[in-house]
Design a protein around this motif. Structure first.
Motif, PDB file in Angstrom:
ATOM      1  N   TYR A  72       0.827  -1.201   0.000  1.00  0.00           N
ATOM      2  CA  TYR A  72       0.000   0.000   0.000  1.00  0.00           C
ATOM      3  C   TYR A  72       0.864   1.255   0.000  1.00  0.00           C
ATOM      4  CZ  TYR A  72      -3.511  -3.395   1.497  1.00  0.00           C
ATOM      5  OH  TYR A  72      -4.341  -4.492   1.574  1.00  0.00           O
ATOM      6  N   LEU A  73       0.363   2.276  -0.675  1.00  0.00           N
ATOM      7  CA  LEU A  73       1.004   3.587  -0.702  1.00  0.00           C
ATOM      8  C   LEU A  73      -0.035   4.645  -0.367  1.00  0.00           C
ATOM      9  CD1 LEU A  73       3.260   5.652  -1.452  1.00  0.00           C
ATOM     10  CD2 LEU A  73       2.475   5.478  -3.821  1.00  0.00           C
ATOM     11  N   ILE A  74       0.228   5.419   0.667  1.00  0.00           N
ATOM     12  CA  ILE A  74      -0.651   6.541   1.032  1.00  0.00           C
ATOM     13  C   ILE A  74       0.085   7.825   0.690  1.00  0.00           C
ATOM     14  CG2 ILE A  74      -2.020   7.603   2.851  1.00  0.00           C
ATOM     15  CD1 ILE A  74      -2.730   4.652   2.253  1.00  0.00           C
ATOM     16  N   TYR A  75      -0.534   8.650  -0.141  1.00  0.00           N
ATOM     17  CA  TYR A  75       0.103   9.898  -0.579  1.00  0.00           C
ATOM     18  C   TYR A  75      -0.551  11.062   0.152  1.00  0.00           C
ATOM     19  CZ  TYR A  75       2.472  13.193  -3.613  1.00  0.00           C
ATOM     20  OH  TYR A  75       3.290  14.198  -4.086  1.00  0.00           O
ATOM     21  N   ALA A  76       0.118  11.498   1.227  1.00  0.00           N
ATOM     22  CA  ALA A  76      -0.416  12.574   2.071  1.00  0.00           C
ATOM     23  C   ALA A  76       0.435  13.827   1.975  1.00  0.00           C
ATOM     24  CB  ALA A  76      -0.486  12.094   3.524  1.00  0.00           C
ATOM     25  N   ALA A  77       1.111  13.995   0.853  1.00  0.00           N
ATOM     26  CA  ALA A  77       2.003  15.140   0.668  1.00  0.00           C
ATOM     27  C   ALA A  77       1.383  16.153  -0.284  1.00  0.00           C
ATOM     28  CB  ALA A  77       3.351  14.669   0.119  1.00  0.00           C
ATOM     29  N   VAL A 115       3.256  -2.064  -6.299  1.00  0.00           N
ATOM     30  CA  VAL A 115       2.406  -1.712  -5.170  1.00  0.00           C
ATOM     31  C   VAL A 115       0.962  -2.045  -5.544  1.00  0.00           C
ATOM     32  CG1 VAL A 115       1.559   0.165  -3.724  1.00  0.00           C
ATOM     33  CG2 VAL A 115       3.972   0.082  -4.356  1.00  0.00           C
ATOM     34  N   LYS A 116       0.253  -2.652  -4.611  1.00  0.00           N
ATOM     35  CA  LYS A 116      -1.101  -3.143  -4.893  1.00  0.00           C
ATOM     36  C   LYS A 116      -2.138  -2.031  -4.923  1.00  0.00           C
ATOM     37  CE  LYS A 116      -4.655  -5.888  -2.508  1.00  0.00           C
ATOM     38  NZ  LYS A 116      -4.919  -6.734  -1.308  1.00  0.00           N
ATOM     39  N   LYS A 117      -2.062  -1.122  -3.965  1.00  0.00           N
ATOM     40  CA  LYS A 117      -3.140  -0.145  -3.787  1.00  0.00           C
ATOM     41  C   LYS A 117      -2.583   1.189  -3.327  1.00  0.00           C
ATOM     42  CE  LYS A 117      -7.661   0.754  -3.320  1.00  0.00           C
ATOM     43  NZ  LYS A 117      -8.457   0.009  -2.336  1.00  0.00           N
ATOM     44  N   GLY A 118      -3.146   2.271  -3.854  1.00  0.00           N
ATOM     45  CA  GLY A 118      -2.743   3.608  -3.449  1.00  0.00           C
ATOM     46  C   GLY A 118      -3.941   4.437  -3.025  1.00  0.00           C
ATOM     47  N   VAL A 119      -3.697   5.348  -2.082  1.00  0.00           N
ATOM     48  CA  VAL A 119      -4.722   6.297  -1.637  1.00  0.00           C
ATOM     49  C   VAL A 119      -4.106   7.683  -1.674  1.00  0.00           C
ATOM     50  CG1 VAL A 119      -6.219   7.038   0.251  1.00  0.00           C
ATOM     51  CG2 VAL A 119      -5.813   4.592  -0.130  1.00  0.00           C
ATOM     52  N   THR A 161      -1.805   4.538 -13.735  1.00  0.00           N
ATOM     53  CA  THR A 161      -1.965   3.290 -12.986  1.00  0.00           C
ATOM     54  C   THR A 161      -2.988   2.334 -13.595  1.00  0.00           C
ATOM     55  OG1 THR A 161      -3.640   4.325 -11.557  1.00  0.00           O
ATOM     56  CG2 THR A 161      -1.330   4.415 -10.823  1.00  0.00           C
ATOM     57  N   GLU A 162      -3.600   2.694 -14.686  1.00  0.00           N
ATOM     58  CA  GLU A 162      -4.648   1.860 -15.274  1.00  0.00           C
ATOM     59  C   GLU A 162      -4.148   0.444 -15.530  1.00  0.00           C
ATOM     60  OE1 GLU A 162      -8.044   2.082 -18.782  1.00  0.00           O
ATOM     61  OE2 GLU A 162      -6.307   3.422 -18.857  1.00  0.00           O
ATOM     62  N   ASN A 163      -4.889  -0.539 -15.025  1.00  0.00           N
ATOM     63  CA  ASN A 163      -4.570  -1.967 -15.150  1.00  0.00           C
ATOM     64  C   ASN A 163      -3.257  -2.358 -14.475  1.00  0.00           C
ATOM     65  OD1 ASN A 163      -6.905  -2.418 -16.776  1.00  0.00           O
ATOM     66  ND2 ASN A 163      -5.784  -1.714 -18.578  1.00  0.00           N
ATOM     67  N   LYS A 164      -2.708  -1.461 -13.647  1.00  0.00           N
ATOM     68  CA  LYS A 164      -1.444  -1.756 -12.970  1.00  0.00           C
ATOM     69  C   LYS A 164      -1.553  -1.650 -11.451  1.00  0.00           C
ATOM     70  CE  LYS A 164       1.273   0.135 -16.817  1.00  0.00           C
ATOM     71  NZ  LYS A 164       2.229   1.218 -17.207  1.00  0.00           N
ATOM     72  N   MET A 165      -2.441  -0.778 -10.993  1.00  0.00           N
ATOM     73  CA  MET A 165      -2.506  -0.494  -9.561  1.00  0.00           C
ATOM     74  C   MET A 165      -3.861   0.138  -9.260  1.00  0.00           C
ATOM     75  SD  MET A 165       0.034   2.151  -7.564  1.00  0.00           S
ATOM     76  CE  MET A 165      -0.170   2.593  -5.848  1.00  0.00           C
ATOM     77  N   GLU A 166      -4.472  -0.243  -8.161  1.00  0.00           N
ATOM     78  CA  GLU A 166      -5.729   0.365  -7.757  1.00  0.00           C
ATOM     79  C   GLU A 166      -5.461   1.649  -6.972  1.00  0.00           C
ATOM     80  OE1 GLU A 166      -8.178  -2.328  -5.620  1.00  0.00           O
ATOM     81  OE2 GLU A 166      -8.198  -3.850  -7.205  1.00  0.00           O
ATOM     82  N   VAL A 167      -6.230   2.696  -7.282  1.00  0.00           N
ATOM     83  CA  VAL A 167      -6.042   3.985  -6.609  1.00  0.00           C
ATOM     84  C   VAL A 167      -7.393   4.571  -6.228  1.00  0.00           C
ATOM     85  CG1 VAL A 167      -5.118   6.325  -6.764  1.00  0.00           C
ATOM     86  CG2 VAL A 167      -3.922   4.443  -7.903  1.00  0.00           C
ATOM     87  N   SER A 168      -7.498   4.978  -4.971  1.00  0.00           N
ATOM     88  CA  SER A 168      -8.692   5.680  -4.485  1.00  0.00           C
ATOM     89  C   SER A 168      -8.298   7.085  -4.051  1.00  0.00           C
ATOM     90  CB  SER A 168      -9.313   4.944  -3.291  1.00  0.00           C
ATOM     91  OG  SER A 168      -9.682   3.630  -3.632  1.00  0.00           O
ATOM     92  N   ILE A 169      -9.261   8.003  -4.132  1.00  0.00           N
ATOM     93  CA  ILE A 169      -9.033   9.396  -3.736  1.00  0.00           C
ATOM     94  C   ILE A 169      -9.911   9.724  -2.535  1.00  0.00           C
ATOM     95  CG2 ILE A 169      -9.003  11.806  -4.479  1.00  0.00           C
ATOM     96  CD1 ILE A 169      -7.235  10.149  -6.254  1.00  0.00           C
ATOM     97  N   ALA A 222      -9.848   3.211   3.238  1.00  0.00           N
ATOM     98  CA  ALA A 222      -9.818   3.347   1.778  1.00  0.00           C
ATOM     99  C   ALA A 222      -8.811   2.371   1.174  1.00  0.00           C
ATOM    100  CB  ALA A 222      -9.471   4.776   1.387  1.00  0.00           C
ATOM    101  N   ALA A 223      -7.682   2.174   1.861  1.00  0.00           N
ATOM    102  CA  ALA A 223      -6.685   1.219   1.384  1.00  0.00           C
ATOM    103  C   ALA A 223      -7.238  -0.201   1.394  1.00  0.00           C
ATOM    104  CB  ALA A 223      -5.424   1.306   2.244  1.00  0.00           C
ATOM    105  N   ILE A 224      -7.983  -0.536   2.431  1.00  0.00           N
ATOM    106  CA  ILE A 224      -8.487  -1.908   2.581  1.00  0.00           C
ATOM    107  C   ILE A 224      -9.776  -2.136   1.787  1.00  0.00           C
ATOM    108  CG2 ILE A 224      -9.259  -3.643   4.237  1.00  0.00           C
ATOM    109  CD1 ILE A 224      -6.268  -2.829   4.405  1.00  0.00           C
ATOM    110  N   ASN A 225     -10.683  -1.168   1.834  1.00  0.00           N
ATOM    111  CA  ASN A 225     -12.020  -1.380   1.263  1.00  0.00           C
ATOM    112  C   ASN A 225     -12.334  -0.530   0.039  1.00  0.00           C
ATOM    113  OD1 ASN A 225     -12.580  -3.162   3.427  1.00  0.00           O
ATOM    114  ND2 ASN A 225     -13.258  -1.466   4.724  1.00  0.00           N
ATOM    115  N   GLY A 226     -11.509   0.473  -0.253  1.00  0.00           N
ATOM    116  CA  GLY A 226     -11.805   1.376  -1.362  1.00  0.00           C
ATOM    117  C   GLY A 226     -11.693   0.702  -2.716  1.00  0.00           C
ATOM    118  N   LYS A 227     -12.477   1.190  -3.654  1.00  0.00           N
ATOM    119  CA  LYS A 227     -12.455   0.653  -5.015  1.00  0.00           C
ATOM    120  C   LYS A 227     -11.582   1.513  -5.921  1.00  0.00           C
ATOM    121  CE  LYS A 227     -16.988  -1.582  -4.797  1.00  0.00           C
ATOM    122  NZ  LYS A 227     -18.341  -1.697  -5.418  1.00  0.00           N
TER     123      LYS A 227
END
Length: 348
Positions: A72-77, A115-119, A161-169, A222-227
């Protein structure tokens, strides 16, 4: 184990700290990226792998190596709309560089590290821009450099990230709360900026608000349940600007009136202020000329309860108590400043 590892960029910041603590409390190993000189509280530094890096001057290889260990990657910057730009700095250029281009690079590297998932910590302005409000058509807000950059940030990351990594905002509204070692941004906005006035006139509308702690929890959920490719507007309550500012100031021990004025008069003063900024070659993320007309006079509220259901967030909070806590922290900072000034005067 990669599935229990997370990288949080900006993990020592006002919101990032609470995201870091949320993941720690859920049993995750946290790689927390902070600026080289950033002051970090021991409650964080003792519980994470603290990485002091300027990501803009860190090589692709080093960042990929850091990302490799995490699912997981969380982008809080990144800057928000309240940043003060130096004269001559174009806000469109600034926000594109530090919101769009910077984020795009990070997520491009994250895909290389599998990385599997980003927020991404985004803004409710971009959510409202996309979905509209009762008296605000979609895309009306793209004339504001900051809001356009937020939309471009999302679009660019989704493309990369299309087809490479899931990202939620996470679409984040006005945030209150206390983070160790950090001075509340609201001190600058509602105390320092209005220190020479007897009354604050801000806007007759209202806004959704949330605590920094709930933002941190929302990052985890969002990392665990977000689409993938979803925007999630978060919040805890809706409140008028007048009540919000009044409660903050009262809690900070500041006896100052928060008033209302007709929108046409507020619009006039906003246009006048915009001309003054233009004369001084100062660019802003939210163009003051239209700010009251489009935003401050309206009810900028989102359906955060639906997001709570979608992400399975069960955290409940009294947002007025959070605002009071924020005001008290501002009072403590003001008292420290006064003590420092008195000490310096005595030395002279």
């Amino acid at each position: 184990m990669k599935e229990k590892n997370v990288v949080i960029i900006g993990g020592g910041g006002f919101l990032g700290y609470h995201a870091s603590m949320a993941f720690i409390n859920k049993g995750f190993s946290v790689n927390c990226i902070v600026m080289p000189e950033e002051i970090v509280d021991s409650s964080l530094s003792n519980n994470v792998n603290l990485l002091r890096l300027d990501i803009d001057n860190t090589s692709d290889e080093e960042l990929i190596n850091i990302f490799n260990s995490s699912a997981y990657l969380i982008y809080a910057a990144g800057p928000d709309d309240r940043v003060h730009l130096d004269p001559g700095v174009d806000s469109s250029w600034f926000f594109h560089k530090y919101l769009v281009a910077r984020t795009a690079r990070i997520f491009h590297l994250a895909t290389k590290a599998n990385v599997k998932k980003g927020v991404i910590f985004g803004s409710y302005f971009s959510y409202i821009n996309n979905h509209g409000l009762k008296n605000l058509k979609p895309n009306t807000l793209l004339k504001y450099p900051y809001i356009k950059a937020r939309k471009d940030q999302m679009d660019e990351v989704f493309k990369i990230t299309e087809n490479k990594m899931e990202v939620s905002i996470l679409s984040i509204p006005y945030v209150f709360g206390v983070t160790p070692t950090k001075t509340s941004l609201w001190k600058s906005i509602f105390v320092d900026n209005y220190k020479d006035t007897n009354t604050i006139y801000y806007g007759n509308g209202s806004t959704t608000v949330i605590s920094a702690k709930k933002v941190g929890l929302a990052a985890y959920y969002a990392a665990i349940n977000g689409k993938d490719r979803e925007l999630y507007p978060i919040g805890s309550a809706n409140i008028t600007f007048v009540e919000m500012i009044g409660l903050l100031l009262k809690s900070a021990g500041i006896n100052k009136k928060v008033g209302k004025m007709p929108n046409f008069i507020m619009n006039f003063f906003m246009r006048k202020r915009a001309k003054d900024l233009e004369k001084n070659n100062i660019s802003t993320g939210l163009d003051i000329k239209y700010l009251n007309k489009d935003i401050l006079s309206k009810d900028f509220i989102v359906d955060y309860k639906n997001t709570d259901r979608l992400l399975d967030i069960t955290y409940e909070e009294d947002i007025k108590e959070v605002i009071i806590e924020t005001g008290k922290s501002i009072r403590a900072d003001l008292d420290k400043e006064e003590q420092l000034n008195n000490s310096q005067d005595q030395q002279v």
